[in-house]
Design a protein around this motif. Structure first.
Motif, PDB file in Angstrom:
ATOM      1  N   THR A 283       1.081  11.319  -9.693  1.00 38.21           N
ATOM      2  CA  THR A 283      -0.083  10.041  -9.850  1.00 38.21           C
ATOM      3  C   THR A 283      -0.453   9.193  -8.824  1.00 38.21           C
ATOM      4  OG1 THR A 283       0.756  10.103 -12.173  1.00 38.21           O
ATOM      5  CG2 THR A 283      -0.137   7.897 -11.517  1.00 38.21           C
ATOM      6  N   VAL A 284       0.582   8.993  -7.804  1.00 40.37           N
ATOM      7  CA  VAL A 284       0.423   7.944  -6.755  1.00 40.37           C
ATOM      8  C   VAL A 284      -0.435   8.766  -5.684  1.00 40.37           C
ATOM      9  CG1 VAL A 284       2.512   8.357  -5.569  1.00 40.37           C
ATOM     10  CG2 VAL A 284       1.750   6.199  -5.202  1.00 40.37           C
ATOM     11  N   ALA A 285      -1.139   8.011  -5.045  1.00 41.95           N
ATOM     12  CA  ALA A 285      -1.965   8.312  -3.830  1.00 41.95           C
ATOM     13  C   ALA A 285      -1.812   7.420  -2.640  1.00 41.95           C
ATOM     14  CB  ALA A 285      -3.486   8.579  -4.310  1.00 41.95           C
ATOM     15  N   THR A 286      -1.816   7.849  -1.486  1.00 41.36           N
ATOM     16  CA  THR A 286      -1.957   7.096  -0.364  1.00 41.36           C
ATOM     17  C   THR A 286      -3.276   6.101  -0.338  1.00 41.36           C
ATOM     18  OG1 THR A 286      -0.857   8.907   1.061  1.00 41.36           O
ATOM     19  CG2 THR A 286      -2.108   7.250   2.272  1.00 41.36           C
ATOM     20  N   GLY A 287      -2.648   4.957  -0.015  1.00 39.85           N
ATOM     21  CA  GLY A 287      -3.943   4.005   0.015  1.00 39.85           C
ATOM     22  C   GLY A 287      -3.889   3.002  -1.204  1.00 39.85           C
ATOM     23  N   GLY A 288      -3.285   3.541  -2.198  1.00 38.65           N
ATOM     24  CA  GLY A 288      -3.116   2.897  -3.452  1.00 38.65           C
ATOM     25  C   GLY A 288      -2.387   1.903  -3.427  1.00 38.65           C
ATOM     26  N   THR A 289      -2.486   0.675  -4.416  1.00 38.06           N
ATOM     27  CA  THR A 289      -1.555  -0.482  -4.433  1.00 38.06           C
ATOM     28  C   THR A 289      -0.321  -0.110  -5.475  1.00 38.06           C
ATOM     29  OG1 THR A 289      -3.500  -1.638  -3.972  1.00 38.06           O
ATOM     30  CG2 THR A 289      -1.334  -2.782  -4.958  1.00 38.06           C
ATOM     31  N   ILE A 290       1.054  -0.574  -4.793  1.00 39.87           N
ATOM     32  CA  ILE A 290       2.177  -0.169  -5.784  1.00 39.87           C
ATOM     33  C   ILE A 290       2.535  -1.527  -5.922  1.00 39.87           C
ATOM     34  CG2 ILE A 290       4.705   0.647  -5.480  1.00 39.87           C
ATOM     35  CD1 ILE A 290       2.770   2.957  -5.548  1.00 39.87           C
TER      36      ILE A 290
ATOM     37  N   GLU B 158       0.689  -1.023   0.060  1.00 41.78           N
ATOM     38  CA  GLU B 158       0.005  -0.205  -0.024  1.00 41.78           C
ATOM     39  C   GLU B 158       1.004   1.214   0.042  1.00 41.78           C
ATOM     40  OE1 GLU B 158      -3.003   2.147   3.144  1.00 41.78           O
ATOM     41  OE2 GLU B 158      -2.832   0.073   3.212  1.00 41.78           O
ATOM     42  N   ALA B 159       0.513   2.099  -0.776  1.00 43.30           N
ATOM     43  CA  ALA B 159       1.247   3.460  -1.078  1.00 43.30           C
ATOM     44  C   ALA B 159       1.052   4.472   0.270  1.00 43.30           C
ATOM     45  CB  ALA B 159       1.002   4.168  -2.306  1.00 43.30           C
ATOM     46  N   LEU B 160       2.122   5.083   0.585  1.00 50.16           N
ATOM     47  CA  LEU B 160       2.073   6.021   1.744  1.00 50.16           C
ATOM     48  C   LEU B 160       2.802   7.295   0.976  1.00 50.16           C
ATOM     49  CD1 LEU B 160       1.140   7.275   4.453  1.00 50.16           C
ATOM     50  CD2 LEU B 160       3.070   6.233   5.370  1.00 50.16           C
ATOM     51  N   VAL B 161       2.272   8.434   0.675  1.00 50.98           N
ATOM     52  CA  VAL B 161       2.911   9.363  -0.074  1.00 50.98           C
ATOM     53  C   VAL B 161       2.882  10.598   0.774  1.00 50.98           C
ATOM     54  CG1 VAL B 161       2.597  10.747  -2.214  1.00 50.98           C
ATOM     55  CG2 VAL B 161       1.763   8.271  -1.841  1.00 50.98           C
ATOM     56  N   SER B 162       4.142  11.172   0.578  1.00 47.33           N
ATOM     57  CA  SER B 162       4.345  12.614   0.972  1.00 47.33           C
ATOM     58  C   SER B 162       5.124  13.319  -0.246  1.00 47.33           C
ATOM     59  CB  SER B 162       5.311  12.760   2.331  1.00 47.33           C
ATOM     60  OG  SER B 162       5.804  13.847   2.503  1.00 47.33           O
ATOM     61  N   THR B 163       4.641  14.665  -0.427  1.00 44.12           N
ATOM     62  CA  THR B 163       5.072  15.319  -1.561  1.00 44.12           C
ATOM     63  C   THR B 163       6.188  16.385  -1.021  1.00 44.12           C
ATOM     64  OG1 THR B 163       3.262  16.808  -1.518  1.00 44.12           O
ATOM     65  CG2 THR B 163       3.200  15.106  -2.891  1.00 44.12           C
ATOM     66  N   GLN B 164       6.535  16.215   0.148  1.00 40.98           N
ATOM     67  CA  GLN B 164       7.442  17.322   0.875  1.00 40.98           C
ATOM     68  C   GLN B 164       8.777  16.299   1.214  1.00 40.98           C
ATOM     69  OE1 GLN B 164       4.868  18.531   4.045  1.00 40.98           O
ATOM     70  NE2 GLN B 164       6.758  18.200   5.252  1.00 40.98           N
TER      71      GLN B 164
END
Length: 150
Positions: A132-139, A21-27
């Motif tokens: 493109t990627v979002a938290t909760g998405g599958t990678i 599961e993706a966990l995303v930070s843009t900073q």
């Protein structure tokens, strides 16, 4: 499904691909501030403790595909990544949109060499990756540098 190709810094030692599961930070990701409480207080999970990173603060990093632009902060950053792996608090993989910095690279490499918990680490995925990627998405990330976002 969207596919990106980056440079493999550390391959996974648990197979050719990692699905998480993706966990995303843009900073910028402050490694010390993010893992500090999980490592100091022996939590079984690894909630992000960096209050300055609102996108992931309080969210569990354990077993996630941690998607970041780059790391920032203390020179202890590499050792923190190694310690997270040593204490079983590591993300499933580290995915960077920009080239990895030497401290994060050192930590990921040491985790793979000094423990049996190599975190697949891929950098230079590009700015479009983080858009493109979002938290909760599958990678799905592969040892050839391919990253698929479902």
């Amino acid at each position: 499904m969207k596919t990106f190709k980056g440079r493999v810094v550390v391959p996974s030692n648990s197979g050719e691909e990692v699905k998480a599961e993706a966990l995303v930070s843009t900073q910028g990701f402050n490694t010390l501030a993010s893992f500090q409480k999980a490592l100091m207080f022996g939590k079984k999970q690894a909630p992000c403790s960096d209050q300055n990173n609102a996108a992931i603060y309080g969210k569990n990093m354990l077993g996630k595909a941690l998607c970041l632009p780059q790391t920032i902060g203390s020179t202890t950053g590499g050792m923190i990544l190694y310690c997270a792996a040593y204490m079983d608090r590591q993300p499933a993989c580290l995915l960077f949109s920009k080239p990895i910095d030497s401290l994060a690279a050192a930590g990921a490499i040491l985790a793979g060499v000094w423990t049996d918990k190599a975190m697949l680490t891929i950098d230079s995925l590009g700015d479009e990756f983080l858009k493109t990627v979002a938290t909760g998405g599958t990678i799905t990330a592969r040892n050839d540098g391919t990253v698929e976002i479902e």
